[in-house]
Design an enzyme around this catalytic site. Sequence first.
Site, PDB file in Angstrom:
ATOM      1  N   LYS A  14       8.480  -0.421   2.960  1.00  0.00           N
ATOM      2  CA  LYS A  14       9.576   0.431   3.451  1.00  0.00           C
ATOM      3  C   LYS A  14       9.917  -0.025   4.871  1.00  0.00           C
ATOM      4  O   LYS A  14      10.309  -1.176   5.036  1.00  0.00           O
ATOM      5  CB  LYS A  14       9.178   1.893   3.301  1.00  0.00           C
ATOM      6  CG  LYS A  14       8.988   2.249   1.812  1.00  0.00           C
ATOM      7  CD  LYS A  14       8.576   3.676   1.561  1.00  0.00           C
ATOM      8  CE  LYS A  14       8.335   3.884   0.062  1.00  0.00           C
ATOM      9  NZ  LYS A  14       7.791   5.227  -0.220  1.00  0.00           N
ATOM     10  N   THR A  34       2.726   2.543   2.282  1.00  0.00           N
ATOM     11  CA  THR A  34       3.276   1.414   1.537  1.00  0.00           C
ATOM     12  C   THR A  34       3.479   0.293   2.549  1.00  0.00           C
ATOM     13  O   THR A  34       3.396   0.506   3.760  1.00  0.00           O
ATOM     14  CB  THR A  34       4.648   1.742   0.935  1.00  0.00           C
ATOM     15  OG1 THR A  34       5.517   2.130   2.008  1.00  0.00           O
ATOM     16  CG2 THR A  34       4.574   2.866  -0.076  1.00  0.00           C
ATOM     17  N   TYR A  88      -7.644 -15.100  -9.801  1.00  0.00           N
ATOM     18  CA  TYR A  88      -8.439 -13.875  -9.995  1.00  0.00           C
ATOM     19  C   TYR A  88      -9.425 -13.756  -8.854  1.00  0.00           C
ATOM     20  O   TYR A  88     -10.130 -14.707  -8.550  1.00  0.00           O
ATOM     21  CB  TYR A  88      -9.204 -13.923 -11.324  1.00  0.00           C
ATOM     22  CG  TYR A  88      -8.764 -12.806 -12.228  1.00  0.00           C
ATOM     23  CD1 TYR A  88      -8.960 -11.484 -11.837  1.00  0.00           C
ATOM     24  CD2 TYR A  88      -8.117 -13.061 -13.430  1.00  0.00           C
ATOM     25  CE1 TYR A  88      -8.518 -10.443 -12.639  1.00  0.00           C
ATOM     26  CE2 TYR A  88      -7.669 -12.026 -14.230  1.00  0.00           C
ATOM     27  CZ  TYR A  88      -7.868 -10.715 -13.825  1.00  0.00           C
ATOM     28  OH  TYR A  88      -7.417  -9.688 -14.615  1.00  0.00           O
ATOM     29  N   ARG A  96       6.204  -5.372  -1.781  1.00  0.00           N
ATOM     30  CA  ARG A  96       5.899  -4.077  -2.397  1.00  0.00           C
ATOM     31  C   ARG A  96       4.386  -3.919  -2.540  1.00  0.00           C
ATOM     32  O   ARG A  96       3.732  -4.754  -3.171  1.00  0.00           O
ATOM     33  CB  ARG A  96       6.564  -4.077  -3.771  1.00  0.00           C
ATOM     34  CG  ARG A  96       6.592  -2.791  -4.530  1.00  0.00           C
ATOM     35  CD  ARG A  96       7.689  -2.858  -5.585  1.00  0.00           C
ATOM     36  NE  ARG A  96       8.976  -2.880  -4.898  1.00  0.00           N
ATOM     37  CZ  ARG A  96       9.565  -1.784  -4.405  1.00  0.00           C
ATOM     38  NH1 ARG A  96       9.024  -0.603  -4.571  1.00  0.00           N
ATOM     39  NH2 ARG A  96      10.709  -1.893  -3.760  1.00  0.00           N
ATOM     40  N   GLU A 137     -11.434 -10.536  -8.122  1.00  0.00           N
ATOM     41  CA  GLU A 137     -12.025  -9.194  -8.098  1.00  0.00           C
ATOM     42  C   GLU A 137     -13.136  -9.150  -7.057  1.00  0.00           C
ATOM     43  O   GLU A 137     -13.957 -10.060  -6.974  1.00  0.00           O
ATOM     44  CB  GLU A 137     -12.574  -8.820  -9.481  1.00  0.00           C
ATOM     45  CG  GLU A 137     -11.475  -8.343 -10.403  1.00  0.00           C
ATOM     46  CD  GLU A 137     -11.984  -7.938 -11.773  1.00  0.00           C
ATOM     47  OE1 GLU A 137     -13.202  -7.845 -11.964  1.00  0.00           O
ATOM     48  OE2 GLU A 137     -11.143  -7.720 -12.652  1.00  0.00           O
ATOM     49  N   ASP A 161      -0.092  10.262   5.059  1.00  0.00           N
ATOM     50  CA  ASP A 161       0.610   9.294   4.221  1.00  0.00           C
ATOM     51  C   ASP A 161       1.844   8.871   5.010  1.00  0.00           C
ATOM     52  O   ASP A 161       2.831   9.603   5.073  1.00  0.00           O
ATOM     53  CB  ASP A 161       0.988   9.950   2.893  1.00  0.00           C
ATOM     54  CG  ASP A 161       1.770   9.011   1.981  1.00  0.00           C
ATOM     55  OD1 ASP A 161       2.183   7.929   2.442  1.00  0.00           O
ATOM     56  OD2 ASP A 161       1.973   9.383   0.807  1.00  0.00           O
TER      57      ASP A 161
END
Length: 429
Positions: free
Chosen positions: A226, A223, A51, A232, A53, A197
């Site tokens: 791709k 992303t 974790y 991903r 954060e 984008d």
Amino acid sequence: MSHLAQHDSELFHILGKEIHREESTLELIASENFTSQSVMEMAGGVMTNKYAEGYPGKRYYGGCDFVDEAENLARDRLSELFGAEYTNVQPHSGSQANMAALMTFIKPGDTVLGLDLAHGGHLTHGSPVNFSGQLYNFISYHVSRETGRVDFNEVDRLAKEHQPKLIICGGSAYPRFIEFEMFKEIADKSNAFLMADIAHPSGLVAAGLHPSPMPYCDVVTSTTHKTLRGPRGGIIMMGKDFENPWGKIAAKSGRVKMVSELIDSTVMPGIQGGPLMHIIAAKAVAFGEALKPEFKTYAKNVINNAKSMADEFLKLGYHLVSDGTDTHVMLIDLSTKNITGKSAEINLGKAGITVNKNMVPFDERSPFVTSGIRVGTPAITTRGMGDSEIRKIVRWMNQIILDPDNESLQSTIKSDVNALCSNFPIYSH
Ligand SMILES: *Cc1c(COP(=O)(O)O)cnc(C)c1O
């Protein structure tokens, strides 16, 4: 023997089938690729346990020393790759990157221009079934019927008429270079922010083979899975950070916040909690790979393969939207071929060739049927396929499209596809 095989044979069996599918079929979905084994090792590693954060050096949890190192490397490598002063590598996906960018720059109800989904845009560019279309007043621009490229007369007219707060350029099925400079001119005239984008062509941008949005756009999202060939996920970048232009929100503290700080806080705590540290570390690995000269060669091959493929289709009398491609992707309009996009997708699939049906501009069929298919070369290029394989593949696709109900043809081609794939293994074990 693998742990999975020993402890969960059910999932191990499913995994085996997917590995076999990826190895033995031709992946022509333009948004897919195969990561390196190094990326996969990091993505499948122990950092999934952590974790973290917050951001490096400012976490809400202890024990973050090493994930901090990984995230810092991811950011530094990404900055170098795109010439970006600011980067955020935490968005879980491209859609989350877009959500964070939109929520930072505009307010619910604000007007935005985006490319129509059926003309190559993306769900997050204002589709009514997506948060973007529900929260913001999206106005769609289109491509021209004649050229298949963005109709800048229309963009200009819409910008004058609607005075958008922000314009999004880029899309999921746009075969040509994104015209950042043209968009910038229009955004400046209407005092709108410009967001790029580059989810699809980011690998080509990184390799210097597609124009860079950095000099023209206020914010850039992408992303990582791709053409960039990473795990991903999503990223947000700015060529140059700048002062919060919405007044002195932080005036009380005597300090004007930078936009970078606002984007960071929109991502976390705004829309996400704990970052996927295994994926962020795997992004760092992928960015490291993309900085190497071999990646430039790869990107060049992706484009060359797409050009060969487009040429072959054109020679066979196919209509490609915009009559070709500058990138890794082409959009084939099948409306003169007596077959729908849906049927082409299904029947090519039976022969081991994976594509997706796609709306073409001015499509008269529904999104579930469509008149086109979208085809791309990133994945087969990663396998090492080149010109002579491309020519074979197009011939097979043409045979199936002309005779979609011929099952024996499909099974013959399927075994040819299988044989071809076995000469280009993806993973060595
Ligand atoms: C793929 C894509 C996205 C979204 O990516 P996800 O990771 O699937 O959420 C966003 N924008 C464009 C233009 C894309 O092509």
